[in-house]
Scaffold this motif. Sequence first.
Motif, PDB file in Angstrom:
ATOM      1  N   SER A   1       0.837  -1.207   0.000  1.00  0.00           N
ATOM      2  CA  SER A   1       0.000   0.000   0.000  1.00  0.00           C
ATOM      3  C   SER A   1       0.868   1.252   0.000  1.00  0.00           C
ATOM      4  CB  SER A   1      -0.962   0.001   1.182  1.00  0.00           C
ATOM      5  OG  SER A   1      -0.248  -0.025   2.399  1.00  0.00           O
ATOM      6  N   ARG A   2       2.018   1.203   0.651  1.00  0.00           N
ATOM      7  CA  ARG A   2       2.934   2.350   0.628  1.00  0.00           C
ATOM      8  C   ARG A   2       3.463   2.581  -0.788  1.00  0.00           C
ATOM      9  NH1 ARG A   2       4.614  -0.142   5.478  1.00  0.00           N
ATOM     10  NH2 ARG A   2       6.478  -0.991   4.446  1.00  0.00           N
TER      11      ARG A   2
ATOM     12  N   GLU B   1      -5.999   0.338   9.451  1.00  0.00           N
ATOM     13  CA  GLU B   1      -4.757   0.272   8.677  1.00  0.00           C
ATOM     14  C   GLU B   1      -4.670   1.422   7.679  1.00  0.00           C
ATOM     15  OE1 GLU B   1      -6.854  -2.281   9.055  1.00  0.00           O
ATOM     16  OE2 GLU B   1      -5.718  -3.816  10.137  1.00  0.00           O
TER      17      GLU B   1
ATOM     18  N   LEU C   1      -1.915   4.415   7.606  1.00  0.00           N
ATOM     19  CA  LEU C   1      -1.138   4.661   6.388  1.00  0.00           C
ATOM     20  C   LEU C   1      -1.206   6.126   5.990  1.00  0.00           C
ATOM     21  CD1 LEU C   1       0.384   3.560   3.793  1.00  0.00           C
ATOM     22  CD2 LEU C   1      -1.905   3.460   2.768  1.00  0.00           C
ATOM     23  N   TYR C   2      -2.408   6.650   5.875  1.00  0.00           N
ATOM     24  CA  TYR C   2      -2.569   8.020   5.384  1.00  0.00           C
ATOM     25  C   TYR C   2      -1.978   9.045   6.344  1.00  0.00           C
ATOM     26  CZ  TYR C   2      -5.587   5.827   1.926  1.00  0.00           C
ATOM     27  OH  TYR C   2      -6.087   5.033   0.920  1.00  0.00           O
TER      28      TYR C   2
ATOM     29  N   HIS D   1       0.329   8.625   8.570  1.00  0.00           N
ATOM     30  CA  HIS D   1       1.786   8.457   8.611  1.00  0.00           C
ATOM     31  C   HIS D   1       2.460   9.108   7.402  1.00  0.00           C
ATOM     32  CE1 HIS D   1       5.601   6.625   9.681  1.00  0.00           C
ATOM     33  NE2 HIS D   1       5.726   6.222   8.433  1.00  0.00           N
ATOM     34  N   HIS D   2       1.733   9.229   6.309  1.00  0.00           N
ATOM     35  CA  HIS D   2       2.296   9.816   5.087  1.00  0.00           C
ATOM     36  C   HIS D   2       1.841  11.247   4.839  1.00  0.00           C
ATOM     37  CE1 HIS D   2       3.412   5.626   4.476  1.00  0.00           C
ATOM     38  NE2 HIS D   2       4.395   6.140   3.774  1.00  0.00           N
TER      39      HIS D   2
END
Length: 151
Positions: free
Chosen positions: A89-90, A118, A122-123, A125-126
Amino acid sequence: MALIDAVELRPAATTDPDILALTTAQQAELAGVYGDDQPLVGLHPDIRFILLLVDGTPVGCVGLQPVEPGLGEIKRMYVEPASRGWGLSRLLLAEVESEARRLGITRLRLETGTAQQEALTLYTHHGYTPTAPYPPFENEPASLCFAKDLS
């Protein structure tokens, strides 16, 4: 790490059978989590998809929909359950951000759900931050909207 070495990312049309299979699986998974009361949002013809393959097998996708000049929306980000936990996903997120920049998009937005921990991790963290809900999600209690400036 051999799995990551065997990854291919390539553009795909909205009508590509692999994209249709993956987005159908994603919608079925979301219906299992949220029930049938989630908003049904069709695939816009302007969405540019990126297909993720591992050893030649399609296992994930992400779409980029231009909304207005400078603004794009991430659509149908999905990695099949058996391929999760490898950082795929990253890779999809980095690729869709690169594609957006290439197209002159300076801000990306997205919608995800409250039960998708999750995805939320993810979002955030980015660099994606909460933003006001936008149509058709403004009255959906299970929807969370995020945005990120790419400039």
